[in-house]
Scaffold this motif. Structure first.
Motif, PDB file in Angstrom:
ATOM      1  N   SER A  32      -9.880 -66.126 -24.711  1.00  0.00           N
ATOM      2  CA  SER A  32     -11.211 -65.628 -24.834  1.00  0.00           C
ATOM      3  C   SER A  32     -10.910 -64.184 -23.847  1.00  0.00           C
ATOM      4  N   TYR A  33     -11.668 -63.269 -24.594  1.00  0.00           N
ATOM      5  CA  TYR A  33     -11.626 -61.779 -23.960  1.00  0.00           C
ATOM      6  C   TYR A  33     -13.025 -61.392 -23.989  1.00  0.00           C
ATOM      7  N   TYR A  34     -13.449 -60.701 -22.934  1.00  0.00           N
ATOM      8  CA  TYR A  34     -14.636 -60.034 -22.396  1.00  0.00           C
ATOM      9  C   TYR A  34     -14.738 -58.692 -22.429  1.00  0.00           C
ATOM     10  N   CYS A  35     -15.547 -57.989 -22.951  1.00  0.00           N
ATOM     11  CA  CYS A  35     -15.764 -56.649 -22.972  1.00  0.00           C
ATOM     12  C   CYS A  35     -17.011 -56.203 -22.001  1.00  0.00           C
ATOM     13  N   ALA A  36     -17.211 -55.032 -21.711  1.00  0.00           N
ATOM     14  CA  ALA A  36     -18.311 -54.400 -20.770  1.00  0.00           C
ATOM     15  C   ALA A  36     -19.477 -54.586 -21.313  1.00  0.00           C
ATOM     16  N   LYS A  70     -14.088 -62.932 -17.092  1.00  0.00           N
ATOM     17  CA  LYS A  70     -15.441 -62.574 -17.751  1.00  0.00           C
ATOM     18  C   LYS A  70     -16.310 -61.895 -16.503  1.00  0.00           C
ATOM     19  N   ASP A  71     -15.877 -61.979 -15.277  1.00  0.00           N
ATOM     20  CA  ASP A  71     -16.814 -61.702 -14.253  1.00  0.00           C
ATOM     21  C   ASP A  71     -16.437 -59.923 -14.004  1.00  0.00           C
ATOM     22  N   ASN A  72     -15.261 -59.457 -14.268  1.00  0.00           N
ATOM     23  CA  ASN A  72     -14.816 -58.129 -14.067  1.00  0.00           C
ATOM     24  C   ASN A  72     -14.154 -57.533 -15.465  1.00  0.00           C
ATOM     25  N   PRO A  73     -14.674 -57.369 -16.732  1.00  0.00           N
ATOM     26  CA  PRO A  73     -14.270 -56.779 -17.912  1.00  0.00           C
ATOM     27  C   PRO A  73     -13.850 -55.311 -17.643  1.00  0.00           C
TER      28      PRO A  73
END
Length: 116
Positions: A32-36, A70-73
């Motif tokens: 899983s990757y998370y963006c801003a 997730k908390d710091n994209p």
């Protein structure tokens, strides 16, 4: 119309369906990757020895870089606006330098009789 020997619902070159005919599917790792913009992307990678999972991935929805935290994209890159030639000149020269150069150029044109 095609000949009467065609089988309906099939196409030329269609092979048999099923995993047994295609071979085994490689084991997959989903990351899983998370963006801003809080988008989640889950690309899969073939699980193999020496697998190096990328630290960042481009979000397919917005194009921003995405990270695994997730908390710091990662923050989106800062986009610099287009600068004109004059803007670059003003970065290198002060207003007093510009006025001196302009006076020198106008004096040269006056000496040659091109302007009054």
């Amino acid at each position: 119309m095609a000949g009467g020997n065609a089988i309906r619902g099939s196409r030329v070159g269609a092979g048999p369906m099923g995993e047994a005919e295609r071979g085994e599917v490689a084991a997959r790792v989903f990351v899983s990757y998370y963006c801003a913009n809080n988008h989640e992307t889950r690309p899969s990678f073939a699980e193999e020895p020496g697998l190096v999972i990328p630290e960042f991935w481009d979000c397919p929805r917005c194009g921003f870089p995405a990270g695994q935290d997730k908390d710091n994209p990662p923050q989106p890159p800062k986009v610099e606006p287009y600068k004109t030639h004059l803007a670059y000149v003003k970065e290198r020269r002060s207003d007093t330098d510009g006025a001196a150069i302009l006076d020198e150029a106008l004096g040269s044109l006056r000496d040659r009789g091109l302007i009054k």
